[in-house]
Design a protein around this motif. Sequence first.
Motif, PDB file in Angstrom:
ATOM      1  N   UNK A 306       5.930 -57.352 -48.154  1.00 44.14           N
ATOM      2  CA  UNK A 306       7.195 -57.173 -47.442  1.00 44.14           C
ATOM      3  C   UNK A 306       7.981 -58.374 -47.285  1.00 44.14           C
ATOM      4  N   UNK A 307       7.304 -59.448 -47.033  1.00 47.73           N
ATOM      5  CA  UNK A 307       7.727 -60.907 -47.085  1.00 47.73           C
ATOM      6  C   UNK A 307       7.237 -61.817 -48.120  1.00 47.73           C
ATOM      7  N   UNK A 308       7.656 -63.045 -48.278  1.00 50.51           N
ATOM      8  CA  UNK A 308       6.889 -64.186 -48.861  1.00 50.51           C
ATOM      9  C   UNK A 308       7.009 -65.227 -47.922  1.00 50.51           C
ATOM     10  N   UNK A 309       5.625 -65.922 -48.287  1.00 49.61           N
ATOM     11  CA  UNK A 309       5.395 -67.285 -47.637  1.00 49.61           C
ATOM     12  C   UNK A 309       5.562 -68.234 -48.618  1.00 49.61           C
ATOM     13  N   UNK A 310       6.250 -69.415 -48.167  1.00 48.91           N
ATOM     14  CA  UNK A 310       6.512 -70.634 -49.043  1.00 48.91           C
ATOM     15  C   UNK A 310       6.485 -71.790 -48.211  1.00 48.91           C
ATOM     16  N   UNK A 311       5.373 -72.558 -48.634  1.00 45.36           N
ATOM     17  CA  UNK A 311       5.147 -73.821 -47.454  1.00 45.36           C
ATOM     18  C   UNK A 311       5.813 -74.888 -48.232  1.00 45.36           C
ATOM     19  N   UNK A 312       5.066 -75.631 -49.166  1.00 48.38           N
ATOM     20  CA  UNK A 312       5.545 -76.917 -49.572  1.00 48.38           C
ATOM     21  C   UNK A 312       6.816 -76.787 -50.482  1.00 48.38           C
ATOM     22  N   UNK A 313       7.357 -75.562 -50.833  1.00 43.16           N
ATOM     23  CA  UNK A 313       8.744 -75.454 -51.458  1.00 43.16           C
ATOM     24  C   UNK A 313       9.636 -76.035 -50.268  1.00 43.16           C
ATOM     25  N   UNK A 314       9.211 -75.821 -48.935  1.00 37.86           N
ATOM     26  CA  UNK A 314      10.410 -76.513 -48.178  1.00 37.86           C
ATOM     27  C   UNK A 314      10.194 -78.048 -47.679  1.00 37.86           C
ATOM     28  N   UNK A 315       9.016 -78.555 -48.438  1.00 35.82           N
ATOM     29  CA  UNK A 315       9.153 -79.832 -48.367  1.00 35.82           C
ATOM     30  C   UNK A 315       9.986 -80.485 -49.264  1.00 35.82           C
TER      31      UNK A 315
END
Length: 675
Positions: A306-315
């Motif tokens: 239902x949703x995606x988690x992106x961590x390092x792409x926001x670095x």
Amino acid sequence: MTHYPNLLAPLDLGHVTLPNRVLMGSMHTGLEETKDWNRVAEFYAARARGGVGLMVTGGMAPNREGGVFPGAAGLFTAEDIANHRVVTDRVHEAGGRIAMQILHAGRYAYGPECVSASGIKSPISPFPPKELDEAGIEKQIADIVTSASRAREAGYDGVEIMGSEGYFINQFLVRHTNKREDRWGGSYENRMRLPIEIVRRTREAVGEDFIIIYRLSMIDLVPDGSTFEEVILLAQEIEKAGASIINTGIGWHEARIPTIATSVPRAAFTWVTKKLMGEVGIPVITSNRINTPEVAEDVLSSGAADMVSMARPFLADADFVAKAAAGKAETIAPCIACNQACLDHTFSGKISTCLVNPRACFETELMITPTERQKSIGVVGAGPAGLSAAMTAAERGHKVTLFDRAEEIGGQLNMARVIPGKEEFHGLVDWFRTMVADLGITLELGREIAAGDLDAFDEVIIATGVVPRDPGIPGQDGPNVLSYIDVLRGKAPVGDRVAIIGAGGIGFDVAEYLVHEGDSPTEDLDLWREEWGIGDPSETPGGLAPAGPQPEPPARRITLLQRKSEAPGKRLGKTTGWIHRAALRMKDVKMMGGVNYERIDAEGIHVSHGEARENPTLIEADTIVLCAGQLSDRSLADALETAGVNCHVIGGADVAAELDAKRAINQGTRLAATL
């Protein structure tokens, strides 16, 4: 009409509606430990301004024994709450929402006070944990609930309870680490009691209008891990206990399978999350190696989450969502999952940042501001150092001309991107190309620059990179000897038996290049899963394939050599070096340290061992590849200095030792920010 209708669709959580389906996943940056709360606040506020639907902080310890390391940040005092309020206020002023991750490390805590379900030491920590008694377990639960209540008091919109990656809660869930025989161990009903109690009591403490994310391990990738039947049961019970969202965790930190490095295929584990869809009524988030809007949209449109988690792409790019929404996805600075400036920094006790974006976590220090006086700037060398300097200078308003003797930009990135497992570098070079055009930089390729060609510029930046070091081995001029440059550019055939001189990063890359033939496993998920031995948790507890890793046979017989007596590959990336070493071992690459290169002839290379040059050995080889280090290419810089022209020298042309794109891009960006 948006290109990303699923990604940019709102998500109704009942008491609040998120503006899109993008979660900025938790990352430990080290910022909270600096106690510079303006700096922490600006890091998160920049991402809020960039349009992300919801952010999760790095892990905050619920108590001292649960901290990942001594002195780990948490909400322990009224002063802590006030400091975190600085962050949440700034995020809310920017129009964002933020949840605080509560992370109890359990036996992963790097300190003698660590605690766990049982007294079984982790293979990645020197400290055996204390087995908790009933009162000790109650204390941990109470401390986690108190931490959630304090997070609400500090202005957070929710909390994420870390129940995956092999941390404290995960340690209670599986027989691998829980050997108890009381009501907290034995049957799965008992082993899942801890997370259920934590979520239930947290919901009672914080009320209904507060987000509770539970991070659930979908595939442990360790022996005796959870079955998928257990994963579904836990998810359903966590929903009943009051969670708002279930987030996906992949693999324990001690697992010997890569999960977030650049060689992992994009969206490599979304199939696991998809198996949970329809089993619970609350939203489910998927994660790991989702780094473009296109990949994220495909994941959502396929019904995997239902949703995606992106961590390092926001670095890499704080404006990821805003650029996608504006139809400018090609300008998003790409996360290449290299780990060099983020996770490697974290595990070395440094502030995290990003190879592609050195401003990440340094927003209050590295300011890119409009110039007060436009200058004409000439940059020689279109590798990572020159490109970053040119782009930053142009962004500030300077008039920039970028030169390179090659016919394309990228420098040594163009060799890196042909390595199996480094396909992400294609996107990085494409992004540089886009930004050079977007910023109006004049590009002159295929041109050899002399000192006199630069007289008209106000500032000159030399980023001419490196040249291979000559190892001076007798016989190295023979027809069976190649430079790594010739090999990676495909300029010469390579035999079946190969000796590689030098076991640094380039030597390992060349070995990876030569042992593969056909499709790269990074581009073929089924092939990659076979190579690393990843099965289905529905069939095998923990998701390890019963047969273990099944790599394709090596394309060549390779021997990797180095003069240093230490283990080859020891100096590779802190969090990725083990992956490179394991990958080559699976391909039967022989690695030898402490050798002396005596001579090369038609039979191969003759070596001896140790300072006494003992045990002379012939390593039979059809081809010898030289990867014996690099030297700065300073010829142009020296000519300019001789002519009395002041110039700035950056990247490999400045210092060749241990050259990497992280240092080059950081140096180029920081220089241009001051011109």
